[in-house]
Design a protein around this motif. Structure first.
Motif, PDB file in Angstrom:
ATOM      1  N   GLU B 174       0.833  -1.208   0.000  1.00 38.72           N
ATOM      2  CA  GLU B 174       0.000   0.000   0.000  1.00 38.72           C
ATOM      3  C   GLU B 174       0.860   1.248   0.000  1.00 38.72           C
ATOM      4  O   GLU B 174       0.523   2.262  -0.609  1.00 38.72           O
ATOM      5  CB  GLU B 174      -0.926   0.009   1.228  1.00 38.72           C
ATOM      6  CG  GLU B 174      -2.081  -0.988   1.119  1.00 38.72           C
ATOM      7  CD  GLU B 174      -2.756  -1.211   2.464  1.00 38.72           C
ATOM      8  OE1 GLU B 174      -3.438  -2.234   2.603  1.00 38.72           O
ATOM      9  OE2 GLU B 174      -2.582  -0.380   3.370  1.00 38.72           O
ATOM     10  N   LEU B 175       1.991   1.144   0.694  1.00 40.41           N
ATOM     11  CA  LEU B 175       2.910   2.286   0.738  1.00 40.41           C
ATOM     12  C   LEU B 175       3.456   2.585  -0.661  1.00 40.41           C
ATOM     13  O   LEU B 175       3.546   3.744  -1.065  1.00 40.41           O
ATOM     14  CB  LEU B 175       4.052   1.978   1.708  1.00 40.41           C
ATOM     15  CG  LEU B 175       5.134   3.031   1.871  1.00 40.41           C
ATOM     16  CD1 LEU B 175       5.441   3.206   3.344  1.00 40.41           C
ATOM     17  CD2 LEU B 175       6.409   2.666   1.144  1.00 40.41           C
ATOM     18  N   ILE B 176       3.778   1.523  -1.397  1.00 34.32           N
ATOM     19  CA  ILE B 176       4.275   1.719  -2.764  1.00 34.32           C
ATOM     20  C   ILE B 176       3.191   2.361  -3.623  1.00 34.32           C
ATOM     21  O   ILE B 176       3.443   3.311  -4.374  1.00 34.32           O
ATOM     22  CB  ILE B 176       4.737   0.382  -3.381  1.00 34.32           C
ATOM     23  CG1 ILE B 176       5.959  -0.142  -2.620  1.00 34.32           C
ATOM     24  CG2 ILE B 176       5.071   0.536  -4.856  1.00 34.32           C
ATOM     25  CD1 ILE B 176       6.333  -1.558  -2.962  1.00 34.32           C
ATOM     26  N   ALA B 177       1.968   1.838  -3.474  1.00 35.30           N
ATOM     27  CA  ALA B 177       0.848   2.392  -4.247  1.00 35.30           C
ATOM     28  C   ALA B 177       0.662   3.870  -3.927  1.00 35.30           C
ATOM     29  O   ALA B 177       0.478   4.702  -4.820  1.00 35.30           O
ATOM     30  CB  ALA B 177      -0.431   1.610  -3.934  1.00 35.30           C
ATOM     31  N   GLN B 178       0.742   4.195  -2.644  1.00 32.45           N
ATOM     32  CA  GLN B 178       0.596   5.588  -2.234  1.00 32.45           C
ATOM     33  C   GLN B 178       1.704   6.443  -2.837  1.00 32.45           C
ATOM     34  O   GLN B 178       1.453   7.541  -3.342  1.00 32.45           O
ATOM     35  CB  GLN B 178       0.637   5.677  -0.707  1.00 32.45           C
ATOM     36  CG  GLN B 178       0.378   7.076  -0.172  1.00 32.45           C
ATOM     37  CD  GLN B 178       0.924   7.249   1.246  1.00 32.45           C
ATOM     38  OE1 GLN B 178       1.799   6.513   1.676  1.00 32.45           O
ATOM     39  NE2 GLN B 178       0.390   8.225   1.961  1.00 32.45           N
ATOM     40  N   GLY B 179       2.921   5.895  -2.814  1.00 28.18           N
ATOM     41  CA  GLY B 179       4.051   6.625  -3.366  1.00 28.18           C
ATOM     42  C   GLY B 179       3.900   6.839  -4.861  1.00 28.18           C
ATOM     43  O   GLY B 179       4.264   7.885  -5.398  1.00 28.18           O
ATOM     44  N   THR B 184       5.869  11.234  -7.538  1.00 30.74           N
ATOM     45  CA  THR B 184       7.266  11.646  -7.416  1.00 30.74           C
ATOM     46  C   THR B 184       8.083  10.665  -8.256  1.00 30.74           C
ATOM     47  O   THR B 184       7.539   9.687  -8.772  1.00 30.74           O
ATOM     48  CB  THR B 184       7.726  11.569  -5.942  1.00 30.74           C
ATOM     49  OG1 THR B 184       7.251  10.361  -5.389  1.00 30.74           O
ATOM     50  CG2 THR B 184       7.216  12.747  -5.154  1.00 30.74           C
ATOM     51  N   LYS B 185       9.381  10.945  -8.375  1.00 29.68           N
ATOM     52  CA  LYS B 185      10.204  10.099  -9.235  1.00 29.68           C
ATOM     53  C   LYS B 185      10.265   8.657  -8.714  1.00 29.68           C
ATOM     54  O   LYS B 185      10.264   7.701  -9.469  1.00 29.68           O
ATOM     55  CB  LYS B 185      11.615  10.694  -9.316  1.00 29.68           C
ATOM     56  CG  LYS B 185      12.441  10.131 -10.458  1.00 29.68           C
ATOM     57  CD  LYS B 185      13.708  10.970 -10.671  1.00 29.68           C
ATOM     58  CE  LYS B 185      14.663  10.310 -11.639  1.00 29.68           C
ATOM     59  NZ  LYS B 185      15.964  10.968 -11.652  1.00 29.68           N
ATOM     60  N   TYR B 186      10.343   8.513  -7.389  1.00 29.86           N
ATOM     61  CA  TYR B 186      10.385   7.180  -6.793  1.00 29.86           C
ATOM     62  C   TYR B 186       9.245   7.054  -5.780  1.00 29.86           C
ATOM     63  O   TYR B 186       9.001   7.984  -5.019  1.00 29.86           O
ATOM     64  CB  TYR B 186      11.697   6.948  -6.040  1.00 29.86           C
ATOM     65  CG  TYR B 186      12.932   7.237  -6.850  1.00 29.86           C
ATOM     66  CD1 TYR B 186      13.480   6.277  -7.694  1.00 29.86           C
ATOM     67  CD2 TYR B 186      13.575   8.476  -6.757  1.00 29.86           C
ATOM     68  CE1 TYR B 186      14.615   6.544  -8.431  1.00 29.86           C
ATOM     69  CE2 TYR B 186      14.714   8.751  -7.495  1.00 29.86           C
ATOM     70  CZ  TYR B 186      15.225   7.783  -8.330  1.00 29.86           C
ATOM     71  OH  TYR B 186      16.361   8.049  -9.059  1.00 29.86           O
ATOM     72  N   PRO B 187       8.585   5.888  -5.746  1.00 29.85           N
ATOM     73  CA  PRO B 187       7.542   5.707  -4.728  1.00 29.85           C
ATOM     74  C   PRO B 187       8.146   5.586  -3.328  1.00 29.85           C
ATOM     75  O   PRO B 187       7.602   6.105  -2.360  1.00 29.85           O
ATOM     76  CB  PRO B 187       6.853   4.405  -5.146  1.00 29.85           C
ATOM     77  CG  PRO B 187       7.787   3.717  -6.074  1.00 29.85           C
ATOM     78  CD  PRO B 187       8.645   4.774  -6.701  1.00 29.85           C
TER      79      PRO B 187
END
Lengths: 513, 415
Positions: B174-179, B184-187
């Protein structure tokens, strides 16, 4: 004989006398120090060196020795000694786990296997000294002040006690902190048995303020030279590999250094994990060294030929610019190149190739190519330099004569320039080959030997050369193996020596032109 | 230019022979097992001085506390600064020659090498053990014996750029999805580098239930490798997925990750206090949080512990114990060390006093971590571990679980 040195007190002689007195003073100091710590090797070496110095500088017949002596000393200390020592280490199992002498290993094993008894309390301890300067511990146990020595178990005494600590006992002096520090090694080694029964353990302290009850798990029997586990009864006997081992093959650590014969020399070939990649790496080492010399020489020669032509303008400027890479330390350049070749952020991919992602250092073949290319960048100025020098020493009339005979430039190059050039550059090419054969810093800094062989039980990879493979096997695989490293570096030395010797023999034929 | 080995070997040889000239490596009939000779130091001359080795990364922590110790106990302390790259090897080599220090300051994971070579002395913490954080004491224990006294702990954590993200979800996916939504350039920034970085990957790995070694009941590690099997395979697959999705990239090392986070190119970075100071210095608004789980179980980071060891051949064992055991365990000393070095104290009472919000949060995350294994076997693990992760992330090893299993076999072969 009146003008004999001994009667001719000139300034020079006095200076010599003074220097020799200084040398002898330092030498004697060294001899005494070596004697005190029983370093007989150093002692002998120093004694021989000192006698030789006095003979060389005071004898009138030893003129050459006066000049040779300093050089010989440096040769012995820095060259022969280190070679001999490397040779010696190569026959031992020196490395992690076999780091020191047997007596060190025994004391370490014993101290690591002495455990505090479960639930034993901390006793505030007083360190005592009797009239004969024998040490004793005094504690308060079950409300009773008790004193004991290493031979006499704890026994109740009449004593003054403050805050659970004995402050005075008849017949003993209570040592203060400074007095204890004076005898600290004896204090920390003192074991006072709790009772006549050894099972109860013994009292010891590490800081002279609190003592704990310890019981050793292992016991060393000096006469039989064995370790016995007091709980399980397992007996550990020393083996020829420098370890105490039980019948079941369980080893006690640490071990100690022993001679292992030629094992280190053969293990690179007999150890299956190593011998697999070894062949591949050996081939690449030869390829790398040969290609490095070939490419740098070709480029250096080409540039030298171009800039040797008087028609080129601004030759001095170009020549100066070409020497630039030569002026940077090689390992630094390798690091810079490593950054520039980074797949994603490197200058080459990011700027020059417009954001391409070429795996310069992570693809096996591209990594090999990159290593050669960087070495070309580092190496061609040297070749350029020597070729330029040689070209300028070729007499102009020879070239003139060739031209008069109607030879075209290619023919002049092939039949006149190159043969003359090779006479003086061939030995340098061999030296360059030997250097690149062991070009550890470039490989280590640029690729670290990677990309690694997938699934290999060793951390070696496609760009590793022999010397970096040894480094990886002997130092980076978790345990340090100085013995193995020494042995293989000797093998590599022999290989390089052999190649150079054959090479030099072959080049002699070039001179018969 | 055979740099490394012959030079190392000869330097070593010179040091060894010139100083002690052991020479006697043949097993000699040992008469006295506890062979600490008294002849070398004539009686009455046993100087009240202590030699301490410390490297440049830790020397700041100790300047003040050593000065105080010298004054309070009227002892002379000689501090020798060594290069961090060499201090450990030099210690192992020089202790047997009698040239080593009495005390060495270092990380707890040096212990395995020190014990294997018999160069450190066991340390009795007694009742003082209870005043340190549990993890930090466990870190210096091996086979039921203690070999050092901890003074500071550190671990990695999730650092959030509050200007980009305000709240953090409970799982790593979920954190990756949010990122990714934040565009931004990187999640999320998680450093890998070309050699691999098993240390930074560990929270993710352990959340799949694949710890590196099994832990005994008292928290100390056994030498039984536990990262293989089904859980290890699931983690390998997850790594492969993160690599394919470009979340993980072997081109991003520590420096690149730090720069990218400073430039606001990601809402999250997984890093330690060493980079966090750069973020606070740049006036970024950051929060330090626990790392969300990727595989279901808690994502515990490795805890690194700084501490002091006593040489097994120390000529001043009592003073060394006085300094290491009795002095470094006092609250006053721990406070001084924290004030000069800024590392989270291992002493609970001092850690509780920290005011700085970021350091405090790091300390809370570290309290929930696991000690980094310091058993000798760990030396054989790191390199293989990192390299295998890189090959999976890069896609070099197409079959991730198989590559992982091969790595486990190779490591087991080494042990």
């Amino acid at each position: 004989m009146d003008n004999g040195r001994a009667r001719n007190f000139k300034a020079g002689f006095i200076a010599k006398l003074f220097l020799m007195a200084l040398l002898n003073a330092f030498g004697l100091y060294g001899l005494f120090s070596a004697w005190a710590v029983s370093s007989w090797g150093v002692f002998t070496g120093l004694a021989v060196g000192l006698i030789a110095a006095n003979w060389a500088y005071f004898s009138r017949r030893a003129i050459p020795a006066k000049y040779l002596y300093p050089g010989l000393i440096f040769l012995f200390v820095y060259q022969l000694f280190s070679m001999a020592y490397t040779g010696y280490v190569a026959f031992t199992n020196y490395g992690d786990g076999h780091n020191s002498t047997k007596s060190d290993a025994i004391s370490a094993i014993l101290s690591y296997n002495e455990v505090r008894l479960d639930g034993s309390p901390a006793f505030p301890v007083a360190v005592l000294e009797d009239g004969d300067k024998n040490l004793a511990f005094g504690i308060v146990r079950d409300g009773q002040p008790q004193v004991g020595t290493s031979d006499n178990p704890l026994a109740s005494v009449d004593a003054t006690v403050e805050n659970d600590r004995i402050t005075a006992v008849p017949g003993y002096t209570v040592l203060n902190f400074n007095q204890v520090v004076q005898r600290q090694q004896e204090v920390t080694e003192l074991r006072v048995p709790l009772s006549d029964d050894a099972k109860d353990g013994s009292l010891r302290t590490q800081d002279a303020s609190s003592a704990f009850v310890y019981s050793p798990i292992l016991e060393y029997d000096a006469s039989a030279d064995t370790m016995t586990n007091k709980e399980t009864g397992v007996v550990y006997t020393p083996n020829d590999r420098g370890n105490f081992v039980s019948d079941q093959g369980e080893k006690l650590t640490p071990g100690w250094r022993v001679l292992v014969g030629f094992e280190n020399f053969t293990s690179m070939f007999t150890d299956k994990a190593v011998s697999g990649p070894f062949f591949q790496i050996a081939v690449w080492t030869f390829a790398f060294a040969f290609l490095s010399v070939a490419t740098t020489f070709a480029l250096g020669l080409a540039l030298a030929l171009i800039f040797n032509d008087p028609r080129v303008r601004g030759r001095k400027f170009y020549r100066a610019m070409l020497i630039l890479p030569y002026a940077f330390p090689g390992f630094l350049s390798a690091l810079v190149w490593k950054g520039m070749l980074n797949e994603r952020f490197g200058f080459i991919n990011d700027v020059l190739l417009g954001g391409a992602s070429i795996p310069w250092l992570s693809d096996p073949w591209l990594a090999k190519f990159s290593v050669l290319a960087v070495n070309l960048w580092l190496g061609f100025p040297y070749m350029f330099l020597i070729c330029t020098g040689t070209l300028q020493s070729i007499p102009g009339d020879v070239l003139e004569a060739a031209k008069m005979d109607g030879a075209n430039p290619w023919r002049v190059l092939r039949s006149v320039i190159l043969p003359l050039l090779m006479i003086s550059t061939a030995p340098l090419l061999i030296a360059s080959f030997a250097f690149n054969f062991n070009n550890f810093s470039l490989i280590y800094m640029l690729t670290g030997g990677g990309p690694n062989f997938a699934g290999s039980p060793l951390l070696v990879g496609s760009t590793d050369i022999l010397i970096s493979m040894v480094y990886s096997v002997a130092f980076e695989s978790g345990v340090k193996q100085y013995g193995l490293a020494s042995a293989v570096s000797i093998l590599i030395f022999i290989a390089v020596g052999l190649i150079s010797w054959i090479g030099f023999r072959r080049t002699r034929s070039l001179e018969e032109l | 230019m055979q740099r490394s080995i012959p030079v190392a070997a000869t330097a070593l040889g010179l040091a060894l022979v010139l100083s002690a000239c052991g020479g006697s490596t043949t097993p000699e009939p040992t008469t006295e097992p506890t062979a600490t000779e008294t002849s070398a130091a004539p009686e009455g001359e046993a100087s009240n001085s202590l030699t301490i080795w410390v490297d440049e990364t830790r020397i700041n922590d100790f300047d003040d506390v050593i000065a105080t110790f010298e004054k309070e106990r009227s002892v002379k302390v000689e501090v020798v600064q060594k290069a961090s790259g060499d201090i450990r090897t030099e210690f192992v080599q020089q202790v047997p020659t009698g040239e080593g220090p009495d005390v060495i300051i270092g990380a707890h994971d040096w212990m395995g090498e020190f014990v294997t070579n018999g160069v450190v002395a066991p340390v009795e913490l007694g009742d003082k053990a209870a005043s340190f954080s549990t993890t930090s004491v466990q870190a210096f224990a091996y086979n039921g014996t203690n070999y050092g006294v901890p003074y500071a702990v550190e671990s990695i954590a999730l650092v959030r750029n509050n200007a980009i993200a305000a709240d953090t979800p409970a799982t790593f996916d979920e954190l990756i999805a949010q990122g990714q939504q934040a565009e931004t350039k990187y999640p999320v920034l998680l450093q890998v580098s070309a050699e691999g970085d098993a240390y930074h990957m560990y929270p993710l790995q352990i959340s799949f239930g694949a710890p590196v070694f099994t832990q005994a009941a008292d928290g100390s590690y056994t030498n039984e490798l536990a990262m293989g099997g089904e859980n290890g395979a699931r983690f390998a697959d997850y790594l492969k997925k993160l690599g394919a999705d470009k979340v993980l990239d072997s081109n991003i090392g520590g420096d690149q990750a730090k720069e990218a986070f400073l430039a606001g190119e990601s809402p999250y970075i997984v890093t330690g206090p060493w980079y966090a100071t750069a973020f606070t210095d740049a006036d970024m608004d950051i929060s330090v949080l626990e790392i969300p789980s990727a595989g279901g179980e808690p994502a515990q980071p490795f805890v690194g512990v700084q501490g002091a060891y006593i040489s097994s051949q120390s000529k001043n064992p009592l003073l060394a114990n006085e300094f290491v055991v009795n002095y470094l365990s006092t609250e006053a000393a721990a406070d001084t060390i924290y004030n000069s070095g800024g590392r989270i104290p291992a002493l609970q009472a001092s850690a509780d006093k920290i005011k700085d919000e970021v350091t405090r949060s790091f300390s809370e995350v570290a309290a929930k971590g696991v000690p980094m294994p310091s058993i000798p076997e760990m030396g054989a693990v790191w390199e293989f571990w990192g390299q295998t992760q890189v090959s999976i992330i890069n896609g070099t090893s197409a079959d991730a679980p198989a590559a992982w299993e091969a790595m486990v076999k190779n490591i087991e072969g080494k042990l």
